[in-house]
Design a protein around this motif. Structure first.
Motif, PDB file in Angstrom:
ATOM      1  N   LEU A 123      47.333 122.030  50.665  1.00 18.62           N
ATOM      2  CA  LEU A 123      47.610 122.847  51.842  1.00 18.62           C
ATOM      3  C   LEU A 123      46.292 123.231  52.509  1.00 18.62           C
ATOM      4  CD1 LEU A 123      50.304 125.171  50.264  1.00 18.62           C
ATOM      5  CD2 LEU A 123      50.729 123.305  51.873  1.00 18.62           C
ATOM      6  N   TYR A 124      46.370 123.530  53.792  1.00 16.36           N
ATOM      7  CA  TYR A 124      45.211 123.993  54.549  1.00 16.36           C
ATOM      8  C   TYR A 124      45.157 125.517  54.527  1.00 16.36           C
ATOM      9  CZ  TYR A 124      44.848 119.255  56.467  1.00 16.36           C
ATOM     10  OH  TYR A 124      44.702 117.895  56.619  1.00 16.36           O
ATOM     11  N   ILE A 125      43.967 126.053  54.803  1.00 22.57           N
ATOM     12  CA  ILE A 125      43.748 127.495  54.857  1.00 22.57           C
ATOM     13  C   ILE A 125      43.289 127.864  56.260  1.00 22.57           C
ATOM     14  CG2 ILE A 125      42.512 129.459  53.889  1.00 22.57           C
ATOM     15  CD1 ILE A 125      44.278 128.091  51.830  1.00 22.57           C
ATOM     16  N   GLY A 126      43.993 128.818  56.902  1.00 20.57           N
ATOM     17  CA  GLY A 126      43.643 129.268  58.240  1.00 20.57           C
ATOM     18  C   GLY A 126      42.810 130.545  58.181  1.00 20.57           C
ATOM     19  N   ILE A 127      41.687 130.546  58.898  1.00 19.46           N
ATOM     20  CA  ILE A 127      40.759 131.674  58.890  1.00 19.46           C
ATOM     21  C   ILE A 127      40.693 132.300  60.277  1.00 19.46           C
ATOM     22  CG2 ILE A 127      38.341 132.361  58.561  1.00 19.46           C
ATOM     23  CD1 ILE A 127      39.692 131.542  55.952  1.00 19.46           C
ATOM     24  N   ASN A 128      40.772 133.640  60.312  1.00 14.98           N
ATOM     25  CA  ASN A 128      40.596 134.387  61.564  1.00 14.98           C
ATOM     26  C   ASN A 128      39.797 135.652  61.270  1.00 14.98           C
ATOM     27  OD1 ASN A 128      42.423 136.339  60.537  1.00 14.98           O
ATOM     28  ND2 ASN A 128      44.168 135.310  61.481  1.00 14.98           N
ATOM     29  N   GLY A 129      39.752 136.572  62.226  1.00 17.49           N
ATOM     30  CA  GLY A 129      38.972 137.787  62.032  1.00 17.49           C
ATOM     31  C   GLY A 129      39.402 138.606  60.831  1.00 17.49           C
ATOM     32  N   CYS A 130      40.693 138.623  60.535  1.00 13.68           N
ATOM     33  CA  CYS A 130      41.179 139.363  59.368  1.00 13.68           C
ATOM     34  C   CYS A 130      40.710 138.726  58.057  1.00 13.68           C
ATOM     35  CB  CYS A 130      42.705 139.437  59.392  1.00 13.68           C
ATOM     36  SG  CYS A 130      43.371 140.537  60.662  1.00 13.68           S
ATOM     37  N   SER A 131      40.318 137.463  58.114  1.00 15.09           N
ATOM     38  CA  SER A 131      39.838 136.750  56.934  1.00 15.09           C
ATOM     39  C   SER A 131      38.352 136.965  56.691  1.00 15.09           C
ATOM     40  CB  SER A 131      40.066 135.240  57.112  1.00 15.09           C
ATOM     41  OG  SER A 131      41.357 134.932  57.566  1.00 15.09           O
TER      42      SER A 131
ATOM     43  N   LEU B 184      34.120 136.889  52.891  1.00 17.49           N
ATOM     44  CA  LEU B 184      33.145 135.867  53.269  1.00 17.49           C
ATOM     45  C   LEU B 184      32.900 134.884  52.127  1.00 17.49           C
ATOM     46  CD1 LEU B 184      30.493 137.948  55.271  1.00 17.49           C
ATOM     47  CD2 LEU B 184      32.559 136.807  56.116  1.00 17.49           C
ATOM     48  N   LEU B 185      32.885 135.391  50.908  1.00 17.84           N
ATOM     49  CA  LEU B 185      32.718 134.511  49.752  1.00 17.84           C
ATOM     50  C   LEU B 185      33.893 133.540  49.638  1.00 17.84           C
ATOM     51  CD1 LEU B 185      31.372 137.033  47.075  1.00 17.84           C
ATOM     52  CD2 LEU B 185      30.101 135.164  48.171  1.00 17.84           C
ATOM     53  N   THR B 186      35.101 134.049  49.909  1.00 12.63           N
ATOM     54  CA  THR B 186      36.271 133.173  49.882  1.00 12.63           C
ATOM     55  C   THR B 186      36.167 132.112  50.962  1.00 12.63           C
ATOM     56  OG1 THR B 186      37.722 134.897  48.980  1.00 12.63           O
ATOM     57  CG2 THR B 186      38.778 133.075  50.118  1.00 12.63           C
ATOM     58  N   ALA B 187      35.834 132.534  52.185  1.00 13.87           N
ATOM     59  CA  ALA B 187      35.738 131.589  53.299  1.00 13.87           C
ATOM     60  C   ALA B 187      34.707 130.500  53.015  1.00 13.87           C
ATOM     61  CB  ALA B 187      35.381 132.340  54.581  1.00 13.87           C
ATOM     62  N   ALA B 188      33.638 130.876  52.339  1.00 12.70           N
ATOM     63  CA  ALA B 188      32.592 129.905  52.013  1.00 12.70           C
ATOM     64  C   ALA B 188      33.026 128.922  50.938  1.00 12.70           C
ATOM     65  CB  ALA B 188      31.328 130.636  51.566  1.00 12.70           C
ATOM     66  N   SER B 189      34.053 129.294  50.162  1.00 16.17           N
ATOM     67  CA  SER B 189      34.460 128.470  49.014  1.00 16.17           C
ATOM     68  C   SER B 189      35.464 127.384  49.361  1.00 16.17           C
ATOM     69  CB  SER B 189      35.073 129.373  47.933  1.00 16.17           C
ATOM     70  OG  SER B 189      36.393 129.797  48.304  1.00 16.17           O
ATOM     71  N   ILE B 190      36.074 127.448  50.533  1.00 15.54           N
ATOM     72  CA  ILE B 190      37.154 126.523  50.898  1.00 15.54           C
ATOM     73  C   ILE B 190      36.568 125.193  51.359  1.00 15.54           C
ATOM     74  CG2 ILE B 190      39.136 126.169  52.430  1.00 15.54           C
ATOM     75  CD1 ILE B 190      39.226 129.313  52.637  1.00 15.54           C
ATOM     76  N   PRO B 191      37.022 124.083  50.827  1.00 17.64           N
ATOM     77  CA  PRO B 191      36.497 122.781  51.275  1.00 17.64           C
ATOM     78  C   PRO B 191      36.683 122.608  52.781  1.00 17.64           C
ATOM     79  CG  PRO B 191      37.872 122.524  49.318  1.00 17.64           C
ATOM     80  CD  PRO B 191      38.059 123.933  49.770  1.00 17.64           C
ATOM     81  N   SER B 192      35.687 122.059  53.454  1.00 19.86           N
ATOM     82  CA  SER B 192      35.763 121.930  54.910  1.00 19.86           C
ATOM     83  C   SER B 192      36.943 121.078  55.349  1.00 19.86           C
ATOM     84  CB  SER B 192      34.458 121.347  55.460  1.00 19.86           C
ATOM     85  OG  SER B 192      34.193 120.082  54.893  1.00 19.86           O
ATOM     86  N   GLU B 193      37.345 120.129  54.511  1.00 18.76           N
ATOM     87  CA  GLU B 193      38.471 119.267  54.882  1.00 18.76           C
ATOM     88  C   GLU B 193      39.811 119.991  54.771  1.00 18.76           C
ATOM     89  OE1 GLU B 193      37.496 118.237  50.507  1.00 18.76           O
ATOM     90  OE2 GLU B 193      36.401 118.740  52.358  1.00 18.76           O
ATOM     91  N   LYS B 194      39.807 121.243  54.329  1.00 19.49           N
ATOM     92  CA  LYS B 194      41.044 122.020  54.235  1.00 19.49           C
ATOM     93  C   LYS B 194      40.997 123.284  55.098  1.00 19.49           C
ATOM     94  CE  LYS B 194      43.518 119.395  51.768  1.00 19.49           C
ATOM     95  NZ  LYS B 194      44.717 118.795  52.407  1.00 19.49           N
ATOM     96  N   LEU B 195      40.041 123.364  56.007  1.00 16.32           N
ATOM     97  CA  LEU B 195      39.883 124.548  56.855  1.00 16.32           C
ATOM     98  C   LEU B 195      40.544 124.377  58.215  1.00 16.32           C
ATOM     99  CD1 LEU B 195      36.174 125.718  56.472  1.00 16.32           C
ATOM    100  CD2 LEU B 195      38.216 127.114  56.033  1.00 16.32           C
ATOM    101  N   MET B 196      41.134 125.468  58.714  1.00 12.55           N
ATOM    102  CA  MET B 196      41.536 125.578  60.112  1.00 12.55           C
ATOM    103  C   MET B 196      41.128 126.966  60.592  1.00 12.55           C
ATOM    104  SD  MET B 196      45.260 123.750  60.341  1.00 12.55           S
ATOM    105  CE  MET B 196      45.497 122.112  59.654  1.00 12.55           C
ATOM    106  N   ILE B 197      41.042 127.142  61.921  1.00 14.82           N
ATOM    107  CA  ILE B 197      40.673 128.445  62.467  1.00 14.82           C
ATOM    108  C   ILE B 197      41.667 128.877  63.530  1.00 14.82           C
ATOM    109  CG2 ILE B 197      38.233 128.381  61.865  1.00 14.82           C
ATOM    110  CD1 ILE B 197      37.594 127.404  64.647  1.00 14.82           C
ATOM    111  N   GLU B 198      41.697 130.188  63.750  1.00 14.49           N
ATOM    112  CA  GLU B 198      42.691 130.796  64.636  1.00 14.49           C
ATOM    113  C   GLU B 198      42.186 132.166  65.065  1.00 14.49           C
ATOM    114  OE1 GLU B 198      46.104 132.417  62.384  1.00 14.49           O
ATOM    115  OE2 GLU B 198      45.074 131.689  60.587  1.00 14.49           O
ATOM    116  N   THR B 199      42.904 132.779  65.991  1.00 10.07           N
ATOM    117  CA  THR B 199      42.588 134.158  66.369  1.00 10.07           C
ATOM    118  C   THR B 199      43.669 135.141  65.950  1.00 10.07           C
ATOM    119  OG1 THR B 199      43.567 133.883  68.577  1.00 10.07           O
ATOM    120  CG2 THR B 199      41.174 133.458  68.328  1.00 10.07           C
ATOM    121  N   ASP B 200      44.934 134.706  65.865  1.00  8.06           N
ATOM    122  CA  ASP B 200      46.080 135.598  65.654  1.00  8.06           C
ATOM    123  C   ASP B 200      46.144 136.650  66.768  1.00  8.06           C
ATOM    124  OD1 ASP B 200      48.397 136.035  64.198  1.00  8.06           O
ATOM    125  OD2 ASP B 200      47.523 137.601  62.961  1.00  8.06           O
TER     126      ASP B 200
END
Length: 319
Positions: A209-217, A224-240
């Motif tokens: 599965l992919y992981i979506g990151i926004n300001g709440c993340s 920030l440590l979590t966001a840094a740990s996610i493989p780039s091939e499984k990242l998506m971004i959003e604003t919500d």
């Protein structure tokens, strides 16, 4: 008022924006504060590289509204101005799953209506959701109701072969167990607005599965440590948007290079061309990228393109 980014190579897809919220029509808590400025919101986003936005649906009614908005924006050029393409999701948010129970014709008919909406609008509805579990807000919907109707919505994903737009808050164990049971029968999905731990992220990535990151993340150093740990091939971004604004008090803010302060006004002092204070909008996706690139020690434009391709692969490969 707001200059375009010089790095035109950056392309963005905002995978989650609540553009049907009345604040984008100038109405806050039932009171009109300023003119409808959704077109300006969309133009700002396009000027900063956002070429697609997914408008999220959180109930049957809301999914219809998101679809209507996406359909109304099919023209990319409007008055000579380039605008993002809009798409939508259809599903029932965990905090609104009482809608299944309250439907006059019963829960099964509510589910059927969602399925009919999706099947009739395959060119615009690109995911099932927003659905999942939210144990932070059980006052809106009890746990047992959430569990029942989260599981039901996998039927929509199986029937349509659409990916899922997923939500999890303080519910990782139950959320993961349900996803693991159904993973082989669905095409895939993204867990949006992720605020969990590195171990929780890893478990979801292991389910492909992919992981979506926004300001709440990106609020805390742990985030920030979590966001840094996610493989780039499984990242998506959003604003919500209009939620999950990145604020000066957030841990990630120190990495933000694109700041809108001089082009921001309080809603009572709205001015054409300006952002509204405390109302997040899709243009701010550039800030999410900047924080991610910094904490991951990656070049921003290259990371943006990797995330863009991830998003195309999941949501738009068949369009």
């Amino acid at each position: 008022m707001l200059s375009k980014l010089s790095m035109a190579v950056r392309r963005f897809i905002d995978i989650g924006a609540n553009l049907t919220d009345p604040v984008f029509r100038g109405t806050y808590r039932g009171k009109k504060a300023h003119p409808d400025d959704l077109d300006q919101v969309l133009k700002r986003a396009r000027d900063h590289g956002v070429d697609k936005i997914v408008v999220t649906g959180g109930s049957l009614e809301d999914s219809q509204s998101a679809l209507d908005l996406a359909k109304s924006a099919v023209v990319v050029e409007k008055d000579g101005i380039s605008m993002p393409q809009l798409y939508s999701t259809a599903g029932c948010h965990p905090t609104r799953c009482q809608d299944f129970v309250r439907h006059p014709a019963g829960p099964d008919r509510y589910l059927d209506a969602l399925l009919e909406l999706i099947k009739s609008n395959g060119e615009k509805i690109i995911a099932v959701g927003e659905c999942g579990l939210d144990y932070d807000r059980l006052h809106f919907c009890p746990k047992d109701v959430q569990l029942t109707f989260f599981e039901k919505q996998f039927q929509l994903a199986e029937a349509t072969r659409l990916p899922m737009f997923l939500h999890s808050r303080s519910a990782h164990d139950d959320f993961y167990d349900i996803l693991k049971r159904h993973r082989d029968s669905i095409r895939g999905g993204v867990v949006h607005s992720f605020t969990g731990t590195p171990d929780e992220a890893r478990a979801l990535v292991d389910l492909d599965l992919y992981i979506g990151i926004n300001g709440c993340s990106l609020k805390t150093n742990a985030n920030l440590l979590t966001a840094a740990s996610i493989p780039s091939e499984k990242l998506m971004i959003e604003t919500d948007a209009p939620w999950c604004e990145i604020r000066p008090s957030h841990a990630g803010y120190r990495h933000v290079a694109t700041r809108f302060g001089a082009a921001t006004r309080k809603k009572e002092r709205w001015e054409a061309g300006c952002l509204v204070k405390s109302r997040n909008e899709p243009v701010a996706i550039v800030q999410v990228l900047e924080i991610l690139a910094a904490v991951r020690n990656e070049e921003a434009s290259r990371l943006a393109e990797r995330i863009y391709r991830n998003t195309i692969d999941l949501f738009f490969a068949d369009l």
